[in-house]
Design a protein around this motif. Structure first.
Motif, PDB file in Angstrom:
ATOM      1  N   THR A   1       1.050  -1.648  -0.064  1.00 53.62           N
ATOM      2  CA  THR A   1      -0.283  -0.182   0.087  1.00 53.62           C
ATOM      3  C   THR A   1       0.801   1.877   0.272  1.00 53.62           C
ATOM      4  O   THR A   1       1.940   0.808  -0.032  1.00 53.62           O
ATOM      5  N   PHE A   2       0.368   2.622   0.126  1.00 52.16           N
ATOM      6  CA  PHE A   2       0.623   3.762  -0.568  1.00 52.16           C
ATOM      7  C   PHE A   2       0.334   4.290   0.876  1.00 52.16           C
ATOM      8  O   PHE A   2      -0.348   4.819   1.335  1.00 52.16           O
ATOM      9  N   GLY A   3       1.550   5.147   1.288  1.00 55.92           N
ATOM     10  CA  GLY A   3       0.850   6.901   2.840  1.00 55.92           C
ATOM     11  C   GLY A   3       2.116   7.342   2.377  1.00 55.92           C
ATOM     12  O   GLY A   3       3.271   7.597   2.175  1.00 55.92           O
TER      13      GLY A   3
ATOM     14  N   SER B   1       1.110   8.650   8.226  1.00 62.95           N
ATOM     15  CA  SER B   1      -0.356   7.442   7.515  1.00 62.95           C
ATOM     16  C   SER B   1      -1.155   6.827   9.025  1.00 62.95           C
ATOM     17  O   SER B   1       0.063   5.900   9.024  1.00 62.95           O
TER      18      SER B   1
ATOM     19  N   TYR C   1       5.498   9.934  -6.554  1.00 64.36           N
ATOM     20  CA  TYR C   1       4.470   8.773  -6.091  1.00 64.36           C
ATOM     21  C   TYR C   1       3.216   9.919  -6.655  1.00 64.36           C
ATOM     22  O   TYR C   1       1.948   8.542  -6.808  1.00 64.36           O
TER      23      TYR C   1
ATOM     24  N   GLU D   1      -4.300   4.350  -1.125  1.00 67.78           N
ATOM     25  CA  GLU D   1      -3.616   4.846  -0.663  1.00 67.78           C
ATOM     26  C   GLU D   1      -5.187   5.358   0.193  1.00 67.78           C
ATOM     27  O   GLU D   1      -6.165   4.474  -0.366  1.00 67.78           O
TER      28      GLU D   1
END
Length: 300
Positions: A52-54, A58, A112, A136
């Protein structure tokens, strides 16, 4: 758990807060709801890793790392900001995620911006293998399904359901599960011109609106006025609020009451979406500026 807010308002208006922050010590609030069915789907697909993304602080990164540890998945976090790679130990969120076993890949802010594009996903998959990818903030159809479970039968008497809004998944779930007589109000924590369209991707009903005057300058931005409010609210209620999301919503609701936005006899339910892990990081930033810190339960 619903908790009455011990504050008195004119026109017989009452506030109750749903303590979603108490669902789990680390997979907190709406992140618990968003990850629930995604975890089930990852297991069904026999995936062994979540990716995942952050950003630096986060909630989603922290929750995904904790969920991976609890449910037996490897976890990979694609983190916005190459400069953070040398600062993991200084960052409470990243340090926690790493302690749960999360592996990081730090990328530039420019790179990103392309995180959802097919070429980017293909490159990430080539590097890390066939992971289960969670977007995200955790928002997808399965996340919305989980957030539809926030409201229960005991919430049917409320006239207004209020929540902070980030990527839009939580409010979409609330919109879908709210009763016809209930108005769902979203308080965005950031400036996002496309937010309404993002919500409409998943929302089925028309019983909602966004109140966009309480982002306090944008995502992750706070002001002394907001910090003062958080500490006063905590002192009056013993309910901690995170500064990025829930605090801005609660401030907006109470300001709306004082300005006559809510009709007499309104019964307002506030959704506490968690995110309290972010207070430690925010307090480090505030301390560097020699500004007032956010009070927490650990200060007692």
């Amino acid at each position: 758990m619903n908790q009455t807010v011990p504050l008195t308002f004119l026109n017989n208006i009452t506030l109750t807060i749903k303590r979603e922050d108490l669902l789990h010590p680390h997979i907190s609030g709406n992140k618990f709801r968003k990850l629930k069915y995604n975890i089930q789907e990852a297991k069904r697909m026999s995936k062994t890793a979540l990716l995942t993304f952050g950003g630096a602080y986060s909630n989603h990164i922290a929750a995904t790392a904790a969920a991976g540890k609890e449910y037996g998945f490897d976890t990979i976090g694609i983190i916005r900001g190459e400069e953070l790679e040398s600062k993991i130990t200084e960052n409470p969120t990243l340090a926690f995620a790493q302690s749960c076993g999360m592996q990081f890949k730090f990328i530039s802010r420019e790179a990103y911006r392309h995180k959802a594009e097919p070429d980017f996903i293909a490159a990430i998959t080539a590097e890390f293998g066939d992971c289960y990818i969670v977007p995200e903030g955790g928002t997808n159809a399965l996340a919305v399904k989980g957030c539809e479970e926030i409201l229960t039968e005991e919430d049917s008497a409320f006239t207004h359901i209020c929540t902070a809004v980030g990527t839009g998944g939580t409010i979409a779930g609330l919109i879908n599960s709210a009763l016809p007589h209930q108005a769902v109000l979203g308080y965005p924590a950031l400036k996002n011109a496309g937010l309404q369209d993002d919500i409409l991707t998943f929302a089925k009903n028309q019983n909602w609106q966004l109140i966009e005057d309480y982002h306090f300058g944008g995502y992750g931005k706070v002001t002394p006025k907001l910090i003062t409010f958080i500490n006063a609210f905590f002192g009056q209620t013993s309910i901690p609020l995170d500064p990025v999301y829930t605090a801005k919503m609660v401030f907006g609701v109470i300001d709306g009451i004082s300005n006559g936005f809510f009709p007499a006899n309104s019964r307002i339910l506030l959704i506490h979406t968690g995110g309290l892990q972010g207070i430690a990081g925010m307090n480090k930033l505030l301390a560097k500026k020699n500004e007032t810190l956010i009070k927490t339960l650990s200060d007692d």
